[in-house]
Design a protein around this motif. Structure first.
Motif, PDB file in Angstrom:
ATOM      1  N   TRP A  22       0.837  -1.198   0.000  1.00  0.00           N
ATOM      2  CA  TRP A  22       0.000   0.000   0.000  1.00  0.00           C
ATOM      3  C   TRP A  22       0.874   1.251   0.000  1.00  0.00           C
ATOM      4  N   LEU A  23       1.899   1.244   0.838  1.00  0.00           N
ATOM      5  CA  LEU A  23       2.761   2.418   0.942  1.00  0.00           C
ATOM      6  C   LEU A  23       3.477   2.716  -0.367  1.00  0.00           C
ATOM      7  N   LEU A  24       3.820   1.663  -1.106  1.00  0.00           N
ATOM      8  CA  LEU A  24       4.606   1.833  -2.331  1.00  0.00           C
ATOM      9  C   LEU A  24       3.745   1.941  -3.576  1.00  0.00           C
ATOM     10  N   ALA A  25       2.430   1.852  -3.420  1.00  0.00           N
ATOM     11  CA  ALA A  25       1.537   1.812  -4.586  1.00  0.00           C
ATOM     12  C   ALA A  25       1.675   3.045  -5.467  1.00  0.00           C
ATOM     13  N   GLU A  26       1.925   4.198  -4.865  1.00  0.00           N
ATOM     14  CA  GLU A  26       2.032   5.432  -5.641  1.00  0.00           C
ATOM     15  C   GLU A  26       3.395   6.091  -5.486  1.00  0.00           C
ATOM     16  N   HIS A  27       4.366   5.334  -4.979  1.00  0.00           N
ATOM     17  CA  HIS A  27       5.719   5.864  -4.796  1.00  0.00           C
ATOM     18  C   HIS A  27       6.708   4.911  -5.460  1.00  0.00           C
ATOM     19  N   PHE A  28       7.518   5.455  -6.342  1.00  0.00           N
ATOM     20  CA  PHE A  28       8.429   4.607  -7.107  1.00  0.00           C
ATOM     21  C   PHE A  28       9.894   4.962  -6.860  1.00  0.00           C
ATOM     22  N   ASP A  29      10.138   5.967  -6.037  1.00  0.00           N
ATOM     23  CA  ASP A  29      11.514   6.430  -5.845  1.00  0.00           C
ATOM     24  C   ASP A  29      11.905   6.458  -4.369  1.00  0.00           C
ATOM     25  N   THR A  30      11.216   5.677  -3.548  1.00  0.00           N
ATOM     26  CA  THR A  30      11.517   5.661  -2.122  1.00  0.00           C
ATOM     27  C   THR A  30      11.220   4.282  -1.562  1.00  0.00           C
ATOM     28  N   THR A  31      11.423   4.103  -0.253  1.00  0.00           N
ATOM     29  CA  THR A  31      11.172   2.811   0.381  1.00  0.00           C
ATOM     30  C   THR A  31       9.991   2.915   1.327  1.00  0.00           C
ATOM     31  N   ALA A  32       9.432   1.765   1.681  1.00  0.00           N
ATOM     32  CA  ALA A  32       8.314   1.746   2.624  1.00  0.00           C
ATOM     33  C   ALA A  32       8.743   2.319   3.975  1.00  0.00           C
ATOM     34  N   ALA A  33       9.963   2.026   4.390  1.00  0.00           N
ATOM     35  CA  ALA A  33      10.457   2.539   5.674  1.00  0.00           C
ATOM     36  C   ALA A  33      10.524   4.060   5.662  1.00  0.00           C
ATOM     37  N   GLU A  34      10.927   4.638   4.547  1.00  0.00           N
ATOM     38  CA  GLU A  34      11.011   6.101   4.451  1.00  0.00           C
ATOM     39  C   GLU A  34       9.624   6.731   4.484  1.00  0.00           C
ATOM     40  N   ILE A  35       8.662   6.073   3.863  1.00  0.00           N
ATOM     41  CA  ILE A  35       7.294   6.596   3.886  1.00  0.00           C
ATOM     42  C   ILE A  35       6.725   6.512   5.299  1.00  0.00           C
ATOM     43  N   ARG A  36       6.960   5.392   5.973  1.00  0.00           N
ATOM     44  CA  ARG A  36       6.498   5.271   7.368  1.00  0.00           C
ATOM     45  C   ARG A  36       7.110   6.366   8.240  1.00  0.00           C
ATOM     46  N   GLU A  37       8.351   6.697   7.975  1.00  0.00           N
ATOM     47  CA  GLU A  37       9.022   7.737   8.764  1.00  0.00           C
ATOM     48  C   GLU A  37       8.314   9.074   8.610  1.00  0.00           C
ATOM     49  N   VAL A  38       7.815   9.378   7.420  1.00  0.00           N
ATOM     50  CA  VAL A  38       7.085  10.632   7.207  1.00  0.00           C
ATOM     51  C   VAL A  38       5.788  10.636   8.009  1.00  0.00           C
ATOM     52  N   TYR A  39       5.036   9.536   7.937  1.00  0.00           N
ATOM     53  CA  TYR A  39       3.810   9.443   8.741  1.00  0.00           C
ATOM     54  C   TYR A  39       4.125   9.604  10.224  1.00  0.00           C
ATOM     55  N   GLU A  40       5.183   8.942  10.671  1.00  0.00           N
ATOM     56  CA  GLU A  40       5.551   9.010  12.088  1.00  0.00           C
ATOM     57  C   GLU A  40       5.880  10.438  12.500  1.00  0.00           C
ATOM     58  N   GLN A  41       6.699  11.109  11.716  1.00  0.00           N
ATOM     59  CA  GLN A  41       7.099  12.467  12.072  1.00  0.00           C
ATOM     60  C   GLN A  41       5.926  13.436  11.966  1.00  0.00           C
ATOM     61  N   PHE A  42       5.040  13.229  11.003  1.00  0.00           N
ATOM     62  CA  PHE A  42       3.852  14.075  10.897  1.00  0.00           C
ATOM     63  C   PHE A  42       3.013  13.965  12.163  1.00  0.00           C
ATOM     64  N   LEU A  43       2.734  12.734  12.593  1.00  0.00           N
ATOM     65  CA  LEU A  43       1.891  12.528  13.772  1.00  0.00           C
ATOM     66  C   LEU A  43       2.566  13.028  15.042  1.00  0.00           C
ATOM     67  N   ILE A  44       3.843  12.744  15.205  1.00  0.00           N
ATOM     68  CA  ILE A  44       4.555  13.190  16.403  1.00  0.00           C
ATOM     69  C   ILE A  44       4.603  14.711  16.457  1.00  0.00           C
ATOM     70  N   THR A  45       4.840  15.341  15.314  1.00  0.00           N
ATOM     71  CA  THR A  45       4.872  16.805  15.269  1.00  0.00           C
ATOM     72  C   THR A  45       3.529  17.390  15.657  1.00  0.00           C
ATOM     73  N   ARG A  46       2.438  16.819  15.136  1.00  0.00           N
ATOM     74  CA  ARG A  46       1.117  17.347  15.479  1.00  0.00           C
ATOM     75  C   ARG A  46       0.797  17.132  16.959  1.00  0.00           C
ATOM     76  N   ILE A  47       1.181  16.003  17.492  1.00  0.00           N
ATOM     77  CA  ILE A  47       0.935  15.744  18.916  1.00  0.00           C
ATOM     78  C   ILE A  47       1.707  16.747  19.775  1.00  0.00           C
ATOM     79  N   ASN A  48       2.962  16.959  19.437  1.00  0.00           N
ATOM     80  CA  ASN A  48       3.798  17.862  20.236  1.00  0.00           C
ATOM     81  C   ASN A  48       3.373  19.322  20.114  1.00  0.00           C
ATOM     82  N   SER A  49       2.679  19.653  19.048  1.00  0.00           N
ATOM     83  CA  SER A  49       2.218  21.030  18.848  1.00  0.00           C
ATOM     84  C   SER A  49       0.690  21.098  18.870  1.00  0.00           C
TER      85      SER A  49
END
Length: 263
Positions: free
Chosen positions: A220-247
């Protein structure tokens, strides 16, 4: 913390479409004998709606809110060949493989704010979570909540996390207030947003967020991404959520102001 387990079922029978959903979800039976509301990867919103639904649903469950069991639902290539409706048959063909299912709550009725009055803490918890997730689909027109066995259940978080439709400015979006909260169906009762935030910050630790993100299928993570890895995409979701929680004071203030203007 222990890994989160999501069961996988095989879809055996298409029962009926749910025409009120823009993405044509359907009630279907699986090989475990249960009925599920299926969300299809081949629908207009694609797998990103499934990703948002899975992450949002499991965050809600971690917060102690009522969520039907979420499963991965496999759709065989032969499934739906006898479906007479060409639109549905095309949807099923595009959805071969892994989809998302929510346990069907038989006999549940749609939440009606004119009839069902949630208590302040429950309303505040849901509003706070939807602000975190940027969930635009919890309005009076479409509450995405059910009353089942006299309890309030949340369904369908597919319209959440809309930052992932445009990845370039996710850091900026993580810090934005959630202005659409003014239309949230539960906002009039959400008087305990600060208290909700205090308890959720203790629950939504980085470890718990990573555990939830770990269950999102790589395909699912890679369905629309061809130049990155699933781990890198998960990292974006993680940082987005952590940033919103902290702010979170940013979106809490927006919600409080919107509520004052409303009531």
């Amino acid at each position: 913390m222990n890994p989160i387990e999501i069961r996988t079922v095989n879809t055996t029978r298409y029962v009926t479409p749910l025409r009120e959903g823009g993405s044509l979800p359907a009630i279907a039976e699986a090989d475990d004998g249960f009925l599920y509301v299926l969300k299809f990867r081949g629908a207009g919103q694609g797998v990103k709606a499934l990703i948002a639904d899975l992450i949002g649903g499991e965050l809600a469950r971690a917060a102690g809110l009522k969520i039907p069991e979420i499963v991965f639902a496999n759709l065989d290539e032969a499934f739906g060949r006898t479906e007479p409706d060409w639109e549905i048959q095309e949807l099923l063909r595009k959805s071969e493989g892994m989809n998302l299912g929510l346990h069907y709550l038989s006999g549940a009725i749609t939440f009606d704010p004119a009839v069902n009055k949630p208590d302040a803490m429950l309303a505040s918890n849901i509003v706070w979570l939807d602000c975190l997730l940027t969930n635009v689909d919890r309005t009076a027109r479409n509450t995405n909540m059910l009353i089942w066995k006299r309890e309030l259940w949340l369904i369908d978080h597919g319209a959440s996390l809309y930052f992932h439709h445009s990845w370039d400015n996710w850091k900026e979006q993580a810090l934005r207030p959630f202005v659409q909260v003014k239309d949230h169906v539960l906002l009039p009762w959400a008087t305990e947003l600060k208290e909700a935030g205090e308890q959720f910050k203790a629950i939504f630790t980085p470890e718990r967020i990573r555990a939830i993100l770990a269950i999102v299928p790589d395909e699912w993570l890679l369905a629309e991404h061809f130049d990155t890895t699933a781990a890198e995409i998960r990292e974006v979701y993680e940082q987005f959520l952590i940033t919103r929680i902290n702010s979170s004071e940013i979106f809490v203030k927006e919600a409080q102001n919107a509520r004052e203007a409303l009531v």
